[in-house]
Enzyme design. Structure first.
Site, PDB file in Angstrom:
ATOM      1  N   CYS A  94       0.809  -1.222   0.000  1.00  0.00           N
ATOM      2  CA  CYS A  94       0.000   0.000   0.000  1.00  0.00           C
ATOM      3  C   CYS A  94       0.848   1.280   0.000  1.00  0.00           C
ATOM      4  CB  CYS A  94      -0.993  -0.058   1.155  1.00  0.00           C
ATOM      5  SG  CYS A  94      -2.431   0.976   0.894  1.00  0.00           S
ATOM      6  N   HIS A 195      -3.439  -5.690   2.457  1.00  0.00           N
ATOM      7  CA  HIS A 195      -3.133  -5.898   3.874  1.00  0.00           C
ATOM      8  C   HIS A 195      -3.713  -7.261   4.241  1.00  0.00           C
ATOM      9  CE1 HIS A 195      -2.199  -1.590   4.270  1.00  0.00           C
ATOM     10  NE2 HIS A 195      -3.275  -1.372   3.539  1.00  0.00           N
TER      11      HIS A 195
HETATM   12  N1  GLN Z   1      -2.207   6.804   1.945  1.00  0.00           N
HETATM   13  C1  GLN Z   1      -2.298   5.849   0.883  1.00  0.00           C
HETATM   14  C2  GLN Z   1      -3.624   5.848   0.141  1.00  0.00           C
HETATM   15  O1  GLN Z   1      -4.664   6.134   0.708  1.00  0.00           O
HETATM   16  C3  GLN Z   1      -1.976   4.468   1.426  1.00  0.00           C
HETATM   17  C4  GLN Z   1      -2.958   3.969   2.428  1.00  0.00           C
HETATM   18  C5  GLN Z   1      -2.538   2.708   3.110  1.00  0.00           C
HETATM   19  O2  GLN Z   1      -1.346   2.389   3.187  1.00  0.00           O
HETATM   20  N2  GLN Z   1      -3.495   1.968   3.644  1.00  0.00           N
HETATM   21  O3  GLN Z   1      -3.640   5.555  -1.040  1.00  0.00           O
END
Ligand code: GLN
Length: 243
Positions: A94, A195
């Site tokens: 992510c 995740h």
């Molecule tokens: N901030 C990033 C997004 O919203 C990654 C979010 C995350 O790692 N869950 O795309």
């Protein structure tokens, strides 16, 4: 592998570790120890230098501000690109995935340079955030079972010509571009939006990272099926959620 003990580096636990992504480091360690491999786990906080002699680097997800801080520090540090030059394996999730690309949109709405280790660019999705369980088919070249994971991101990731899609979604959004791709990989660098923690749900991916780090085609099987119930439960949840 650079030393007798496999060096697993968990990058910036203080900034990038949402949704239990630290579990990825635990799973890699466990799958290695089950093969009687010596493992050294190295947690590197964002005020510390990234070692360049690691074998497997793991990077998790994060909120938008910690993501920008992590990108600034990783660029300044320079250790991760050097480790990749040395042949290290990197697996990122992510926010970590976005940071490994050429650029992403930061919390200030600006284009933030990434490390350019993955040939991808991330933009900000205009529509709804991508949230939910995902089911995807991993690139057949990697010979892995279906990918199960949980996504929660606003960013959308576009693949350049050097990157291959890590997987193709059956359910869920993945890279969010609408082309069905999820994650990316090139050379020894992998990125995914999943995740879960993703390696707890898909321990064969941890085995792939170990095989690449050890430069072997196969690992001894492990007598361990704890993850199958978790997989079955989450795959069924993905199938039942509204589209
Ligand atoms: N901030 C990033 C997004 O919203 C990654 C979010 C995350 O790692 N869950 O795309």
């Amino acid at each position: 592998m650079s030393e007798s003990s496999l060096r697993v580096v968990w990058v910036y636990p203080d900034l990038l570790s949402t949704y239990g992504d630290q579990g990825n480091a635990l799973v890699v360690e466990r799958r290695a120890r089950q093969r009687r491999l010596a493992v050294t786990r190295i947690d590197v906080r964002s005020d510390q230098q990234i070692p360049t002699s690691g074998d497997i680097y793991l990077i998790g997800g994060g909120e938008d501000r910690p993501q920008r801080l992590a990108a600034e520090r990783l660029r300044r540090d320079g250790g991760l690109p050097r480790a990749v030059d040395n042949g290290a394996i990197v697996f990122s999730v992510c926010a970590g995935y976005q940071i490994l690309g050429h650029e992403f949109i930061n919390d200030l709405g600006e284009r933030e340079p990434g490390l350019g280790l993955l040939d991808v660019i991330s933009t900000r999705g205009e529509g709804q955030r991508c949230v939910g369980d995902v089911l995807a088919d991993i690139d057949p070249q990697l010979r892995l079972p279906q990918l199960t994971g949980f996504e929660n991101h606003q960013g959308i990731t576009h693949l350049g010509p050097r990157a291959k899609a890590f997987a193709r979604v059956q359910l869920g959004r993945g890279n969010g571009t609408g082309d069905g791709t999820e994650g990316a990989f090139n050379d020894t660098v992998f990125g995914t939006y999943m995740h879960g923690p993703v390696l707890a749900r898909n321990p064969q991916i941890a085995d792939l990272l170990l095989k690449l780090a050890l430069d072997v085609n196969a690992l001894p099987p492990v007598d361990d099926r704890w993850y199958e119930a978790l997989r079955a439960e989450r795959i069924s949840a993905a199938q039942q959620q509204p589209a």
